[in-house]
Design a protein around this motif. Structure first.
Motif, mmCIF file in Angstrom:
data_model
loop_
_atom_site.group_PDB
_atom_site.id
_atom_site.type_symbol
_atom_site.label_atom_id
_atom_site.label_comp_id
_atom_site.label_asym_id
_atom_site.label_seq_id
_atom_site.Cartn_x
_atom_site.Cartn_y
_atom_site.Cartn_z
ATOM 1 N N THR A 1 -39.076 10.910 -18.442
ATOM 2 C CA THR A 1 -38.898 9.701 -17.457
ATOM 3 C C THR A 1 -37.817 8.853 -17.606
ATOM 4 O O THR A 1 -37.044 8.932 -18.468
ATOM 5 N N LYS A 2 -37.681 7.940 -16.797
ATOM 6 C CA LYS A 2 -36.542 6.890 -16.811
ATOM 7 C C LYS A 2 -36.191 6.312 -18.191
ATOM 8 O O LYS A 2 -37.261 5.992 -18.795
ATOM 9 N N GLY A 3 -35.174 6.367 -18.771
ATOM 10 C CA GLY A 3 -34.764 5.785 -20.101
ATOM 11 C C GLY A 3 -34.874 6.815 -21.191
ATOM 12 O O GLY A 3 -34.303 6.593 -22.320
ATOM 13 N N ALA B 1 -25.898 15.512 -16.048
ATOM 14 C CA ALA B 1 -25.893 14.233 -15.971
ATOM 15 C C ALA B 1 -25.685 13.586 -14.685
ATOM 16 O O ALA B 1 -26.457 12.429 -14.420
ATOM 17 N N LEU B 2 -25.085 14.161 -13.875
ATOM 18 C CA LEU B 2 -24.861 13.691 -12.350
ATOM 19 C C LEU B 2 -26.331 13.840 -11.802
ATOM 20 O O LEU B 2 -26.674 13.624 -10.969
ATOM 21 N N ASN B 3 -26.816 15.102 -12.031
ATOM 22 C CA ASN B 3 -27.915 15.573 -11.307
ATOM 23 C C ASN B 3 -29.090 14.698 -11.690
ATOM 24 O O ASN B 3 -30.178 14.635 -10.748
ATOM 25 N N LEU B 4 -29.264 14.166 -12.807
ATOM 26 C CA LEU B 4 -30.411 13.417 -13.341
ATOM 27 C C LEU B 4 -30.269 11.877 -13.161
ATOM 28 O O LEU B 4 -31.240 11.235 -13.663
ATOM 29 N N VAL B 5 -29.012 11.548 -12.779
ATOM 30 C CA VAL B 5 -28.689 9.935 -12.897
ATOM 31 C C VAL B 5 -29.728 9.306 -12.078
ATOM 32 O O VAL B 5 -29.937 8.041 -12.396
ATOM 33 N N GLU B 6 -29.981 9.705 -11.072
ATOM 34 C CA GLU B 6 -30.950 8.805 -10.122
ATOM 35 C C GLU B 6 -32.460 8.773 -10.840
ATOM 36 O O GLU B 6 -33.261 7.984 -10.202
ATOM 37 N N LYS B 7 -32.697 9.611 -11.558
ATOM 38 C CA LYS B 7 -33.979 9.748 -12.349
ATOM 39 C C LYS B 7 -33.938 8.757 -13.664
ATOM 40 O O LYS B 7 -34.993 8.689 -14.303
ATOM 41 N N GLY B 8 -32.628 8.284 -13.927
ATOM 42 C CA GLY B 8 -32.643 7.404 -15.153
ATOM 43 C C GLY B 8 -32.494 8.028 -16.467
ATOM 44 O O GLY B 8 -32.799 7.424 -17.330
ATOM 45 N N ILE B 9 -32.446 9.385 -16.280
ATOM 46 C CA ILE B 9 -32.326 9.962 -17.657
ATOM 47 C C ILE B 9 -30.861 10.385 -17.822
ATOM 48 O O ILE B 9 -30.311 11.124 -17.080
ATOM 49 N N ARG B 10 -30.582 10.131 -18.977
ATOM 50 C CA ARG B 10 -28.949 10.157 -19.435
ATOM 51 C C ARG B 10 -28.728 11.643 -20.181
ATOM 52 O O ARG B 10 -29.743 11.786 -20.922
ATOM 53 N N VAL B 11 -27.618 12.256 -19.995
ATOM 54 C CA VAL B 11 -27.351 13.194 -20.752
ATOM 55 C C VAL B 11 -25.749 13.138 -21.471
ATOM 56 O O VAL B 11 -24.955 12.875 -20.458
ATOM 57 N N ASN B 12 -25.636 13.265 -22.562
ATOM 58 C CA ASN B 12 -24.595 13.151 -23.263
ATOM 59 C C ASN B 12 -24.435 14.192 -24.136
ATOM 60 O O ASN B 12 -25.132 15.007 -24.352
ATOM 61 N N ALA B 13 -23.379 14.078 -24.740
ATOM 62 C CA ALA B 13 -22.777 15.165 -25.926
ATOM 63 C C ALA B 13 -21.971 14.664 -27.109
ATOM 64 O O ALA B 13 -21.527 13.599 -26.959
ATOM 65 N N VAL B 14 -22.288 15.255 -28.219
ATOM 66 C CA VAL B 14 -21.272 15.032 -29.443
ATOM 67 C C VAL B 14 -20.602 16.340 -29.467
ATOM 68 O O VAL B 14 -21.255 17.429 -29.596
#
Length: 291
Positions: free
Chosen positions: A173-175, A211-224
């Motif tokens: 969920t969001k966050g 990340a762009l696909n899920l941004v409106e759901k408030g789920i962040r996607v990043n990488a290392v």
């Protein structure tokens, strides 16, 4: 991390190699540093549940330890390295958090769904997915990369990310946050790891697009994107000479330790990075400098 600790960990490896992927941490000398005593948790992930693939050893173990320090319960998913997984679970529990061990092959989509089912049964929630499992098979001759090798590399390194993330997303969920492990090879290339580098490039694009696909759901996607880090994958991949010289060609003139990656994974999973998505943090001793 203290300089004397890093110096001790950077002792000569005495030509060690391993004959299986993705490698056994218990057999490595010197042992990788997975827990930085200077890193103090501050409840940044309190009440969260994280799934960490490749969580038995290497960067995955270091992330598991840091997440436990920050208050998260953790499911570590691994192939068959039971001894390493047992130790990581004890480390998690040593910081007062719950640990769930799941041994499975993530290149199978049904297995990924089963992982999420087990986590939901045990913890009732999924807040963080760390897609970290990976394999690499060096080939200096591009023509020597067989269809079987190509399939195994892509199935383990990138297909598994699709499968596990698809299985976990209905429960997020969001966050919540997804953190993927890319590599410096996605940015500077690697002539002897072409298929591996290609999967890491795919992971970088996967991170940006999801990340762009899920941004409106408030789920962040990043990488290392780690550089040359002392993990079981190194002696399991390279010959004795390359293992010995790992990291010497970086600007910092040394290999990195798993614990030096863990804070980046904490940052990207926590509220400290709420205005970041689709980004990659480079932890590579200056091996790649660019955008």
């Amino acid at each position: 991390m203290k300089e004397e600790t890093l110096k001790k960990a950077d002792e000569k490896t005495h030509g060690q190699t391993q004959n299986q992927q993705p490698g056994i941490e218990a057999e490595m000398t010197p042992a990788p540093i997975y827990d930085d005593p200077q890193y103090k948790g501050s409840d940044k992930l309190k009440g969260k549940v994280a799934i960490i693939t490749g969580g038995d050893s290497g960067i995955g173990r270091a992330v598991a330890v840091a997440y436990a320090k920050e208050g998260a319960d953790i499911a570590i998913v691994y192939l068959n390295e039971d001894e390493d997984a047992d130790k990581t679970a004890k480390l998690i529990e040593g910081y007062g958090q719950k640990a769930l061990k799941i041994a499975t092959d993530l290149s199978n989509d049904e297995n990924c769904q089963d992982v999420v089912n087990q986590v939901m049964k045990e913890f009732g929630q999924v807040n963080i997915v760390v897609n970290n499992a990976g394999k690499q098979f060096p080939q200096d001759d591009f023509l020597a990369i067989t269809p079987d090798q190509l399939q195994e590399t892509f199935s383990t390194n990138i297909f598994s990310m699709f499968y596990l993330t698809q299985a976990a997303l209905p429960h997020m969920t969001k966050g919540d946050a997804i953190v993927n492990t890319s590599s410096v090879t996605a940015y500077r290339g690697s002539p002897g790891l072409i298929d591996y580098s290609a999967t890491k490039g795919a992971i970088t694009s996967f991170t940006r697009s999801l990340a762009l696909n899920l941004v409106e759901k408030g789920i962040r996607v990043n990488a290392v994107a780690p550089g040359p880090i002392w993990t079981p994958l190194i002696p399991a991949t390279f010959d004795a000479e390359k293992v010995e010289k790992q990291g010497e060609d970086t600007p910092m003139k040394r290999r990195g330790q798993p614990a030096e990656n863990a804070p980046a994974f904490v940052f990207l999973a926590s509220a400290d990075s709420t205005y970041m998505t689709g980004q990659t943090i480079h932890v590579d001793g200056g091996d790649f400098v660019g955008s």
